[in-house]
Design an enzyme around this catalytic site. Structure first.
Site, PDB file in Angstrom:
ATOM      1  N   PHE A   1       0.852  -1.191   0.000  1.00  8.62           N
ATOM      2  CA  PHE A   1       0.000   0.000   0.000  1.00  8.62           C
ATOM      3  C   PHE A   1       0.885   1.238   0.000  1.00  8.62           C
ATOM      4  O   PHE A   1       1.836   1.325   0.783  1.00  8.62           O
ATOM      5  CB  PHE A   1      -0.865   0.049   1.273  1.00  8.62           C
ATOM      6  CG  PHE A   1      -1.999  -0.953   1.319  1.00  8.62           C
ATOM      7  CD1 PHE A   1      -2.160  -1.927   0.341  1.00  8.62           C
ATOM      8  CD2 PHE A   1      -2.932  -0.906   2.347  1.00  8.62           C
ATOM      9  CE1 PHE A   1      -3.204  -2.848   0.388  1.00  8.62           C
ATOM     10  CE2 PHE A   1      -3.977  -1.817   2.409  1.00  8.62           C
ATOM     11  CZ  PHE A   1      -4.115  -2.789   1.441  1.00  8.62           C
TER      12      PHE A   1
ATOM     13  N   ASP B   1      10.647  -4.868   8.378  1.00 11.58           N
ATOM     14  CA  ASP B   1       9.754  -4.516   9.481  1.00 11.58           C
ATOM     15  C   ASP B   1       9.623  -5.781  10.320  1.00 11.58           C
ATOM     16  O   ASP B   1      10.497  -6.662  10.242  1.00 11.58           O
ATOM     17  CB  ASP B   1       8.404  -4.031   8.932  1.00 11.58           C
ATOM     18  CG  ASP B   1       7.549  -3.349   9.983  1.00 11.58           C
ATOM     19  OD1 ASP B   1       7.879  -2.231  10.389  1.00 11.58           O
ATOM     20  OD2 ASP B   1       6.539  -3.946  10.417  1.00 11.58           O
TER      21      ASP B   1
ATOM     22  N   ALA C   1       4.607   4.232   2.706  1.00  9.47           N
ATOM     23  CA  ALA C   1       4.074   2.963   2.199  1.00  9.47           C
ATOM     24  C   ALA C   1       4.218   1.892   3.268  1.00  9.47           C
ATOM     25  O   ALA C   1       4.907   2.090   4.271  1.00  9.47           O
ATOM     26  CB  ALA C   1       4.827   2.542   0.946  1.00  9.47           C
ATOM     27  N   LYS C   2       3.567   0.787   3.090  1.00 10.03           N
ATOM     28  CA  LYS C   2       3.770  -0.379   3.955  1.00 10.03           C
ATOM     29  C   LYS C   2       3.291  -1.596   3.183  1.00 10.03           C
ATOM     30  O   LYS C   2       2.404  -1.491   2.329  1.00 10.03           O
ATOM     31  CB  LYS C   2       2.943  -0.237   5.245  1.00 10.03           C
ATOM     32  CG  LYS C   2       3.532  -0.975   6.413  1.00 10.03           C
ATOM     33  CD  LYS C   2       4.660  -0.182   7.048  1.00 10.03           C
ATOM     34  CE  LYS C   2       5.218  -0.835   8.281  1.00 10.03           C
ATOM     35  NZ  LYS C   2       6.192   0.060   8.953  1.00 10.03           N
ATOM     36  N   GLY C   3       3.867  -2.745   3.489  1.00 10.46           N
ATOM     37  CA  GLY C   3       3.440  -3.956   2.812  1.00 10.46           C
ATOM     38  C   GLY C   3       3.647  -5.147   3.691  1.00 10.46           C
ATOM     39  O   GLY C   3       4.139  -5.026   4.826  1.00 10.46           O
TER      40      GLY C   3
END
Ligand code: NAD
Length: 420
Positions: A64, A150, A109-111
């Site tokens: 995202f 992460d 962003a992050k995924g």
């Protein structure tokens, strides 16, 4: 009892509340608010992985991007069995604000993948990572979106993503991810950077609040990459780490823990329980301990209306992302606790990620002392900018950090205008 879905929605709700609070201070237009509250792109991928026993499993992954008004998207990749799109929306938004607070030219962003990586062999994990990297290569790239480690991902995960992306391009693209091993373009000092950033802002906060860091009592929730490192670094400043914890609970010694032996014990026993010369405590007890500085360095939503009143620390430094919900925040303000918000306190990680990307693009590398010097400059500047806003507007540090961050992103969006 709170379900995982409730927690995700809480995290997203908390992120939205914090944004709206800053937007009110800044008098942002409703249209601009709508843009800034929404993820720009949300990619969901379902992909097969061949397991060691020959069977095939289908996994779901996401990437995202929240907002790219100030530059390419940047944010971690998380492997977790309870990962939800709501979590990622909130965490991607936090990344946008964090980059803006540190004034580095990225959006957020992050995924991640819905998986418990502990249940996979190393080979299965590599296959999953390479296929996931291929699926999200629609979005990622050194100019577009740069992932980083992460929770439950690390330098090896980044090496697999970098290699997969490079194989598809036909040449090595080191700048597609950060947090890589140093031998393939990683930055000296990256693995400690988040904790070092927390250390730098804690030093500033102690100066501001007239607390002597030497001898100060520290409690750290979470003994992972960030928690263990921040405990060690603050001990180097003369502080006394009186309590630490992990998923199974924690240990407490008011005279200070012998961290070297705690680390060895934890590595050997995979738990802190039973460590000699310390009392066993629960995670809830750790949060309410009599200490000077409390550092949540585990997961989201740990400090809530249910336990915030028990907190006795004078400073809370949010090493974790989103550890405090809106209700707890209000209680901390009433109690006069100085909260260093996540988007300021843990910005050291993304800042050194930015340094790594810059070095990769230039193929010119710095030593660790240079990295730490530049990191200190960024963190100190961010602290003083946020603190100035807090004093001028008579608001808490979180609101001030959001005013700074949201203001910068709003300005960039207005300068660029709406396409077409
Ligand atoms: P990690 O997986 O290495 O460590 C997490 C630790 O928290 C583990 O020791 C785990 O046992 C413990 N833990 C989990 N649930 C707990 C609970 N309820 N109570 C106490 N301990 C608990 O992860 P990390 O990289 O150290 O990240 C920690 C936090 O910092 C996360 O919120 C992450 O998003 C944030 N963060 C990390 C970075 C980074 O560079 N690694 C950067 C910015 C923010």
């Amino acid at each position: 009892m709170m379900t995982e879905t409730d927690q995700s929605q809480n995290l997203l709700q908390t992120a939205r509340n914090q944004f709206n609070n800053a937007a009110d201070f800044l008098g942002l237009e409703p249209g601009l608010r709508k843009v800034m509250l929404t993820c720009k792109r949300e990619l969901t991928v379902n992909f097969p992985v061949q397991m060691d026993n020959g069977s095939v499993e289908v996994y779901t992954g996401y990437r995202f991007q929240h907002n790219v008004a100030r530059g390419p998207a940047k944010g971690g990749i998380r492997y977790h069995a309870q990962l939800t799109p709501e979590d990622l929306r909130a965490l991607a938004m936090l990344m946008t604000w964090k980059c803006a607070v540190a004034d580095i030219p990225y959006g957020g962003a992050k995924g991640g993948v819905v998986v418990d990586p502990k249940k996979l062999s190393q080979r299965e994990l590599e296959n999953l990572t390479r296929r996931y990297a291929t699926e999200i290569s629609l979005l990622i790239g050194p100019d577009t979106d740069i992932p980083a480690p992460d929770i439950n991902t690390d330098a090896q995960t980044m090496a697999w993503i970098m290699d997969t992306y490079s194989m598809q391009k036909g040449y090595s693209v080191t700048a597609v991810v950060t947090g890589k091993p140093i031998n393939i373009g990683g930055a000296e000092g990256r693995s400690e950077a988040t904790a070092r950033g927390v250390q730098y802002v804690i030093r500033e906060a102690c100066r501001e609040k007239d607390i002597n860091l030497e001898g100060a009592r520290i409690a750290v929730q979470g003994f992972g990459n960030v928690g263990a490192t921040i405990a060690r670094l603050l001990m180097g400043d003369g502080a006394r780490v009186v309590a630490i914890s992990n998923t199974n609970g924690g240990i407490y010694n008011p005279e200070g823990l012998d961290l070297k032996n705690v680390t060895i014990y934890n590595q050997e026993h995979h738990t802190l329980a039973g460590f000699p010369n310390a009392d066993k405590i629960t995670n809830q007890e750790l949060l309410g301990l009599d200490c000077d500085i409390l550092i949540p360095a585990a997961y989201e939503n740990q400090l809530t209306g249910a336990n915030a009143a028990q907190v006795k620390a004078r400073i809370i430094a949010e090493a974790a992302n989103g550890p405090t919900n809106t209700e707890a925040d209000r209680i901390f303000q009433d109690k006069g606790i100085f909260v260093l918000p996540d988007i300021l306190a843990n910005a050291g990680g993304v800042t050194v990620s930015y340094f790594e990307w810059v070095q990769d693009l230039q193929s010119f590398f710095w030593n660790e002392a240079e990295t730490n010097r530049r990191l200190n400059t960024v963190m100190s500047k961010a602290f003083s900018e946020v603190h100035n806003i807090a004093q001028e507007r008579k608001v808490d540090m979180r609101t001030a950090a959001y005013i700074l961050a949201v203001g910068r992103v709003a300005e960039a969006s207005l300068t660029r205008g709406i396409y077409p």
